[in-house]
Design an enzyme around this catalytic site. Sequence first.
Site, PDB file in Angstrom:
ATOM      1  N   GLU A  33      53.085 -54.343  55.397  1.00 39.68           N
ATOM      2  CA  GLU A  33      53.429 -55.751  55.589  1.00 39.68           C
ATOM      3  C   GLU A  33      52.936 -56.273  56.931  1.00 39.68           C
ATOM      4  OE1 GLU A  33      57.179 -58.597  54.397  1.00 39.68           O
ATOM      5  OE2 GLU A  33      57.562 -56.506  54.896  1.00 39.68           O
TER       6      GLU A  33
ATOM      7  N   HIS B 139      51.549 -29.749  45.614  1.00 33.49           N
ATOM      8  CA  HIS B 139      51.296 -29.361  44.231  1.00 33.49           C
ATOM      9  C   HIS B 139      51.013 -30.570  43.342  1.00 33.49           C
ATOM     10  CE1 HIS B 139      52.571 -25.156  44.856  1.00 33.49           C
ATOM     11  NE2 HIS B 139      53.312 -25.698  45.797  1.00 33.49           N
TER      12      HIS B 139
ATOM     13  N   LYS C 173      57.749 -64.943  46.938  1.00 38.61           N
ATOM     14  CA  LYS C 173      59.143 -65.391  46.978  1.00 38.61           C
ATOM     15  C   LYS C 173      59.266 -66.816  46.435  1.00 38.61           C
ATOM     16  CE  LYS C 173      60.793 -62.652  50.915  1.00 38.61           C
ATOM     17  NZ  LYS C 173      61.315 -62.724  52.300  1.00 38.61           N
TER      18      LYS C 173
END
Length: 429
Positions: free
Chosen positions: A269, A290, A401
């Site tokens: 951000e 792994h 938003k």
Amino acid sequence: MQVDLGNALGTTPGLSEGTLDRLDDRVADAHERIAAGRADREFGYASLALPETADPDAIRAAVEPFGRPAAVINVGIGGSALGAATLSNALDSETDAYFLDNVDPEHVADLLADLPLEDAVVNVVSNSGTTAETLANFLVVREAMADAGVDWTERTFVTTGPEGNLRRLAERHDLPALDVPAGVPGRFSALSTVGLACAALQGHDIEAVLAGGRDAMGGLSGSLFETPGYAYGAATYALAERGAATNAVMPYAESLETFAEWFAQLWAESLGKDGVGQTPARALGATDQHSQLQLYRAGPPDKLVTMVRPRERADRAIPETDLEGLSYLGGASLGDLLDAEFEATEASLAAADVPNVRVEVDRVDERSLGELLYGMEAACVLYGELASVETFTQPAVEWGKKAARGLLGGGDFAEAEAVAEKRELLIGE
């Protein structure tokens, strides 16, 4: 906090000692800007003053009436949750902490169904007091408490800015309220009321967290060779400029797994602006040796791996065994094995010419966590200065938003209209 850049030298992409020497002059200039901004408490730069400006007494006074609850529910999202979660998940406590930082209805319902709401404390965290996800979750929590016969006003406090819905709610119901520090973006707020209130409720030593931050703050100088945070910020910037577009942060401690999530928000951000930045990836040692290590070692040469570990930890012996091929484990410990995995992975990456950086703290405790969080914030701010980006803004997040709020009828936003323009190419029923 200690940073070792040795395995980033001479790799592909990579650095040289001459590169770091030349970069150090730019670090000195950037440090002057950062120090001035911190001293003047400029927006964003005020974050790096928090170890001095945060008031642990005010935090303790706000949470003291709740005693030591069985559970604390932190209702917030992004920077209003990840700093607190990093501290909570790294440190042991008899008080369990839960973080409602998503609005997945099944998850929220399942969580609330299992919680002892009669002995839980709710901390609602939003600087603006208007964050849709946070307020929606809080309304659901409040209803669940009422349905359980719990007076939510006796079990709730807020952490918010000077205005907004949460501030008005606190005033209407006489709820304890902590102030979000002025000039501090949420992702930089771990060492403030935002990150420390939950820790205080759990009985952690928040003064020690701030002391660790002060240790790191006091160590800031104009040279990357003297400041671990600046060394990390400068190296990651230079590696990104040379092609290390992905930074895989890989703690070798389960207790630091949430730290990698916190780092991902901080890095993405803050630095993803104007076509530049470095994509954070989250991994966990030794688990992801792994799964992800195959890509890091043998995939495209566009990655940096940041390996994080404590120097000291509690340990557990491995029992002796007579199983063929496993006798070498007897007499060793899980800690020995994890350290061997750590060092083997470092060597594996270096042998494959993949840059990797080692970050170490003394141990996973309050003071070391404060130092680590502050050091990484300083690294991020320095990277932003070197890359000439607006580190403390997040315009792309604000666009989304507005679109979501418009879709829900929360206002007339042009961004919401773009949703209807979505192209479709459907395959399947």
